[in-house]
Design a protein around this motif. Sequence first.
Motif, PDB file in Angstrom:
ATOM      1  N   PHE A  76      11.764   5.824  -5.642  1.00 31.54           N
ATOM      2  CA  PHE A  76      12.104   5.104  -4.327  1.00 31.54           C
ATOM      3  C   PHE A  76      11.751   5.966  -3.280  1.00 31.54           C
ATOM      4  O   PHE A  76      11.931   7.158  -3.343  1.00 31.54           O
ATOM      5  N   GLU A  77      11.207   5.582  -2.252  1.00 26.20           N
ATOM      6  CA  GLU A  77      11.090   6.328  -0.783  1.00 26.20           C
ATOM      7  C   GLU A  77      11.848   5.597   0.278  1.00 26.20           C
ATOM      8  O   GLU A  77      12.004   4.577   0.183  1.00 26.20           O
ATOM      9  N   ASN A  78      11.886   6.565   1.402  1.00 23.47           N
ATOM     10  CA  ASN A  78      12.470   5.791   2.403  1.00 23.47           C
ATOM     11  C   ASN A  78      11.525   4.608   2.821  1.00 23.47           C
ATOM     12  O   ASN A  78      10.427   5.008   2.830  1.00 23.47           O
ATOM     13  N   LEU A  79      11.963   3.732   3.548  1.00 19.75           N
ATOM     14  CA  LEU A  79      11.389   2.579   3.868  1.00 19.75           C
ATOM     15  C   LEU A  79      10.312   3.153   4.993  1.00 19.75           C
ATOM     16  O   LEU A  79       9.008   2.894   5.227  1.00 19.75           O
ATOM     17  N   SER A  80      10.818   3.990   5.908  1.00 19.79           N
ATOM     18  CA  SER A  80      10.146   4.492   6.849  1.00 19.79           C
ATOM     19  C   SER A  80       8.751   5.214   6.418  1.00 19.79           C
ATOM     20  O   SER A  80       7.684   5.162   7.316  1.00 19.79           O
ATOM     21  N   THR A  81       8.686   5.654   5.191  1.00 18.94           N
ATOM     22  CA  THR A  81       7.518   6.282   4.401  1.00 18.94           C
ATOM     23  C   THR A  81       6.623   5.212   4.246  1.00 18.94           C
ATOM     24  O   THR A  81       5.321   5.560   4.353  1.00 18.94           O
ATOM     25  N   LEU A  82       7.013   4.219   3.919  1.00 20.01           N
ATOM     26  CA  LEU A  82       6.311   2.976   3.061  1.00 20.01           C
ATOM     27  C   LEU A  82       5.758   2.001   4.221  1.00 20.01           C
ATOM     28  O   LEU A  82       4.561   1.732   4.102  1.00 20.01           O
ATOM     29  N   THR A  83       6.703   1.569   5.010  1.00 20.85           N
ATOM     30  CA  THR A  83       6.242   0.352   5.925  1.00 20.85           C
ATOM     31  C   THR A  83       5.084   0.661   6.823  1.00 20.85           C
ATOM     32  O   THR A  83       5.047   2.005   7.274  1.00 20.85           O
ATOM     33  N   GLY A  84       4.287  -0.078   7.170  1.00 18.46           N
ATOM     34  CA  GLY A  84       3.012  -0.179   7.811  1.00 18.46           C
ATOM     35  C   GLY A  84       2.066   0.762   7.444  1.00 18.46           C
ATOM     36  O   GLY A  84       0.972   0.929   7.927  1.00 18.46           O
ATOM     37  N   LYS A  85       2.298   0.890   5.956  1.00 19.99           N
ATOM     38  CA  LYS A  85       1.106   1.633   5.452  1.00 19.99           C
ATOM     39  C   LYS A  85      -0.099   0.983   4.752  1.00 19.99           C
ATOM     40  O   LYS A  85      -0.990   1.261   4.044  1.00 19.99           O
ATOM     41  N   TYR A  86       0.430  -0.107   4.335  1.00 21.03           N
ATOM     42  CA  TYR A  86      -0.519  -1.033   3.400  1.00 21.03           C
ATOM     43  C   TYR A  86      -0.587  -2.485   3.915  1.00 21.03           C
ATOM     44  O   TYR A  86      -0.921  -3.409   3.437  1.00 21.03           O
ATOM     45  N   GLY A  87      -0.679  -2.494   5.188  1.00 17.08           N
ATOM     46  CA  GLY A  87      -0.887  -3.967   5.908  1.00 17.08           C
ATOM     47  C   GLY A  87       0.358  -4.867   5.912  1.00 17.08           C
ATOM     48  O   GLY A  87       1.197  -4.473   5.208  1.00 17.08           O
ATOM     49  N   GLU A  88       0.040  -5.773   6.538  1.00 16.18           N
ATOM     50  CA  GLU A  88       1.387  -7.117   6.616  1.00 16.18           C
ATOM     51  C   GLU A  88       1.613  -7.275   5.286  1.00 16.18           C
ATOM     52  O   GLU A  88       2.886  -7.623   5.040  1.00 16.18           O
ATOM     53  N   GLU A  89       0.622  -7.715   4.387  1.00 14.31           N
ATOM     54  CA  GLU A  89       0.800  -8.469   3.131  1.00 14.31           C
ATOM     55  C   GLU A  89       1.301  -7.174   2.281  1.00 14.31           C
ATOM     56  O   GLU A  89       2.346  -7.483   1.524  1.00 14.31           O
ATOM     57  N   GLY A  90       1.169  -6.069   2.221  1.00 13.37           N
ATOM     58  CA  GLY A  90       1.655  -5.069   1.628  1.00 13.37           C
ATOM     59  C   GLY A  90       3.080  -4.821   1.979  1.00 13.37           C
ATOM     60  O   GLY A  90       4.060  -4.804   0.914  1.00 13.37           O
ATOM     61  N   ASP A  91       3.332  -4.869   3.123  1.00 14.69           N
ATOM     62  CA  ASP A  91       4.876  -4.902   3.558  1.00 14.69           C
ATOM     63  C   ASP A  91       5.697  -5.946   2.934  1.00 14.69           C
ATOM     64  O   ASP A  91       6.843  -5.574   2.503  1.00 14.69           O
ATOM     65  N   GLN A  92       5.126  -7.083   2.940  1.00 10.51           N
ATOM     66  CA  GLN A  92       5.881  -8.245   2.140  1.00 10.51           C
ATOM     67  C   GLN A  92       5.938  -7.961   0.792  1.00 10.51           C
ATOM     68  O   GLN A  92       6.754  -8.420   0.203  1.00 10.51           O
ATOM     69  N   LEU A  93       5.064  -7.216  -0.065  1.00  7.29           N
ATOM     70  CA  LEU A  93       5.132  -6.996  -1.361  1.00  7.29           C
ATOM     71  C   LEU A  93       5.911  -5.827  -1.700  1.00  7.29           C
ATOM     72  O   LEU A  93       6.000  -5.707  -3.096  1.00  7.29           O
ATOM     73  N   LEU A  94       6.529  -5.127  -0.890  1.00  9.18           N
ATOM     74  CA  LEU A  94       7.048  -4.053  -1.193  1.00  9.18           C
ATOM     75  C   LEU A  94       8.708  -4.358  -1.616  1.00  9.18           C
ATOM     76  O   LEU A  94       9.191  -5.284  -1.112  1.00  9.18           O
ATOM     77  N   TYR A  95       8.974  -3.791  -2.832  1.00  5.99           N
ATOM     78  CA  TYR A  95      10.321  -4.071  -3.291  1.00  5.99           C
ATOM     79  C   TYR A  95      11.363  -3.190  -2.403  1.00  5.99           C
ATOM     80  O   TYR A  95      11.225  -1.870  -2.584  1.00  5.99           O
ATOM     81  N   ARG A  96      12.289  -3.821  -2.077  1.00  3.72           N
ATOM     82  CA  ARG A  96      13.389  -3.116  -1.224  1.00  3.72           C
ATOM     83  C   ARG A  96      14.533  -2.983  -1.842  1.00  3.72           C
ATOM     84  O   ARG A  96      15.027  -3.584  -2.679  1.00  3.72           O
ATOM     85  N   VAL A  97      15.090  -1.581  -1.940  1.00  5.61           N
ATOM     86  CA  VAL A  97      16.326  -1.415  -2.714  1.00  5.61           C
ATOM     87  C   VAL A  97      17.663  -1.327  -1.863  1.00  5.61           C
ATOM     88  O   VAL A  97      17.882  -1.006  -0.573  1.00  5.61           O
ATOM     89  N   LEU A  98      18.470  -2.362  -2.245  1.00  4.98           N
ATOM     90  CA  LEU A  98      19.781  -2.932  -1.253  1.00  4.98           C
ATOM     91  C   LEU A  98      20.422  -1.467  -1.228  1.00  4.98           C
ATOM     92  O   LEU A  98      20.557  -0.707  -2.225  1.00  4.98           O
TER      93      LEU A  98
END
Lengths: 462, 462
Positions: free
Chosen positions: B47-69
């Motif tokens: 897992f990575e910080n979401l700040s690292t991941l979001t905005g990198k894969y387009g809007e569809e990619g952001d929706q497909l990210l698994y988030r850790v509670l």
Amino acid sequence: MSLQKPSLPRGTRDFGPGQVARRQYIIGIIRRTFERYGFAPLETPSFENLSTLTGKYGEEGDQLLYRVLNSGDFLSDVTPEDFSGGYRKVTPKVADKGLRYDLTVPFARYVVMNRHQLTLPFRRYQVQPVWRADRPSKGRYREFTQCDADVVGTDSLLCEAEIVLMIHEVMTALGVPYVLKLNHRGLLRALYQTLNDPAPETDLYVALDKLDKIGWDGVTQELTGRGFQPEAAAHLQALLTQATFTFTPQAMAAEGALRELRQTEAGATASAELGAVAEMLTDSGFGGWANVQLDLTLARGLSYYTGCIFEVLVPGGGVGSVSGGGRYANLTEAFGMPGLSGVGFSFGIDRLYDALEALNLFPADLDTLTQVLVVHFEEPATRAAALRTLAQVRAAGFSAELYPEPAKLKKQFAYADAKRVPHVVIIGPDELAAGTVKVKTLATGAEQTVAQADLLATLKEM
Amino acid sequence: MSLQKPSLPRGTRDFGPGQVARRQYIIGIIRRTFERYGFAPLETPSFENLSTLTGKYGEEGDQLLYRVLNSGDFLSDVTPEDFSGGYRKVTPKVADKGLRYDLTVPFARYVVMNRHQLTLPFRRYQVQPVWRADRPSKGRYREFTQCDADVVGTDSLLCEAEIVLMIHEVMTALGVPYVLKLNHRGLLRALYQTLNDPAPETDLYVALDKLDKIGWDGVTQELTGRGFQPEAAAHLQALLTQATFTFTPQAMAAEGALRELRQTEAGATASAELGAVAEMLTDSGFGGWANVQLDLTLARGLSYYTGCIFEVLVPGGGVGSVSGGGRYANLTEAFGMPGLSGVGFSFGIDRLYDALEALNLFPADLDTLTQVLVVHFEEPATRAAALRTLAQVRAAGFSAELYPEPAKLKKQFAYADAKRVPHVVIIGPDELAAGTVKVKTLATGAEQTVAQADLLATLKEM
């Protein structure tokens, strides 16, 4: 997309090239040992349904599970009443998956789901990361790798003997000093019965497990605090004046605390089982007796284990136990399949890594990834020769690179130095005209010029 | 703890022994190839910080990210207003980590965090699982493994040539037929410029990318629907009457659409670059020309790639592309480090697996894990002999087991059959007395009796 200074989540790590090579070195030795003993590899998904995971690790474990937020509108089932009820009420409605917490529960789940296809006894090993939302500290990570090996579907003590053999082989191959501590649930029960005190059995084990850290005074205080009579605590200490024994068939038959514990049925059975394990080790030509101790104070995982218990320590490694395991009677009971006995153990890669590093035991050449760098010259004809040579060197099995650009020689050599490339191959205009190749060994500065046709033989010699 | 019928999360899989062996076979070939080309291994956290991941894969990619509670009371920062604002408002407050979505963004993050220690150009490979909350379907999983190799810090086209060489070596070692499609961003731009139509450039690529599926009628309809003139669509189709070319230096210099595209600056540069790649392949003695096509309709990942583009297909494999990649100008720009150019590509292990299985190309012996089973007899003396023999066989490097109990012979042989163990070693009372060993080969039923001292030599011969 805003600019940001990237960082890693707490308790996680990147493994750069040298670290991956060192980790693969450890994992390779463990994997090959497991396979030589007939264990077959299994891999399970990184996340499991929370119904598979929760309730298996105790209350503390449940809190350390990483939960994966449901996709899409995860709030769709959450009512305002749930929300005001607090996070415990909301959790099951927003997350139905969790990250793997260990390799044992997924293994049990796999055995139950595949019980009609599996041939018992089933020997599997598994090397995968696990995740725990623990407080990070030195040597404690939120993502770390476990290497488990288990046999299920047999009570044979041969499995216990083979665990001792495998631990010895792995630790010997790694060249790391170790102490393998053994105990048996039946000896602990015998200890409890011998004390003849009505205080709860598990409280004895909890106290005993702390002996390392708090000493006998602490254990006595802990026991009396938990309701044991001072006489019982004193009896325990007297009984365990000698608590560790060399684990040989002779020592197992000898006097001391073991003799008293054998008076109980549990103690007699346990002692006979340990004796049988020692005998099988003898028949196997076991060479690690000096490393193995029977330790009557070893009380790990007692809620779970039902027979032999194992723990491996590395003196001077600066880490806790690097391996542990034991026999359990009911691996798959929680999934509706009772009566499946097994025995297993696990190596902790991260701790082994730290111990090998602390003791400076990694082989030196693990840092070498690229073995040959070919220098890139400006002239097209030299580049053609370099590409031809590169292809030959790689086809011979060497790891090799051509520096990607015709940069200054100094820069190309600095690159080779930084990557710890041992050999640099030079085919400049002069060498090309002469049909030769110059090979420079960076560690010594030695240079030799050989015929192009002799390059591979020269490299193999080195 | 209630009993339950366990199951797997949708879109995830267990890999049993045979599957792990087959996956390791594929991964081993890829890994050894990457290493022979000087690529060093990297592993990043799951897992990575979401700040690292979001905005990198387009809007569809952001929706497909698994988030850790988040751990503990994850609702502590969520106000009732947030809650009534819906899940999008709540997400950033309950989850600050996400599971790895690909290997490129973590690599970029690693490069930026370690830029002062890294020697450029930096060649790394990475073999790890990634997770996407996609709708599962045949060949599409929520957890799957990627094998990436990238070089950053150089514009040299040698890297492109080496990608072609590596793909050829991997596919040849796997024995799988393949088509490697190549294109260049500059040729696509030249195509757009040649059409001379004010409709948006990316719309041309989106339409062209669908040619495989919808044919020229569909592409024409798509283009005119997106505002292109019918004349431009007709021009495109005429220009691409021949859209694929054998990728040789000769074909690159020849006539056809390429000649027209070279009239533009972008086309001339791209064509020269592809020509240089072809020339370096020639100098490297490349043996896979018949598998490589220049395909002017290949338009994958165009928002990202800036130079050459690659895609690998397996005819008859029943899967999509098994590998792909390209050159990019700005790997690390999103992390505040612009101008770092690189080129990389990726193998999809799961698709390669499916293709090899569909074409029946896995070696037959991957199922053999245990090579020798020693039969367990009741008499203590035979067990001692079996244990001694077992230790010798293992020390010689064979994978071997002693059946854990002195069960009926039929049961022990059935176990060997089920595990596909090729050889069974028998030391019963008769053999023990005679100083011999019986070796039975299950596939043929052949039996031979040899002196105990000759067992290892006999097994090695087999």
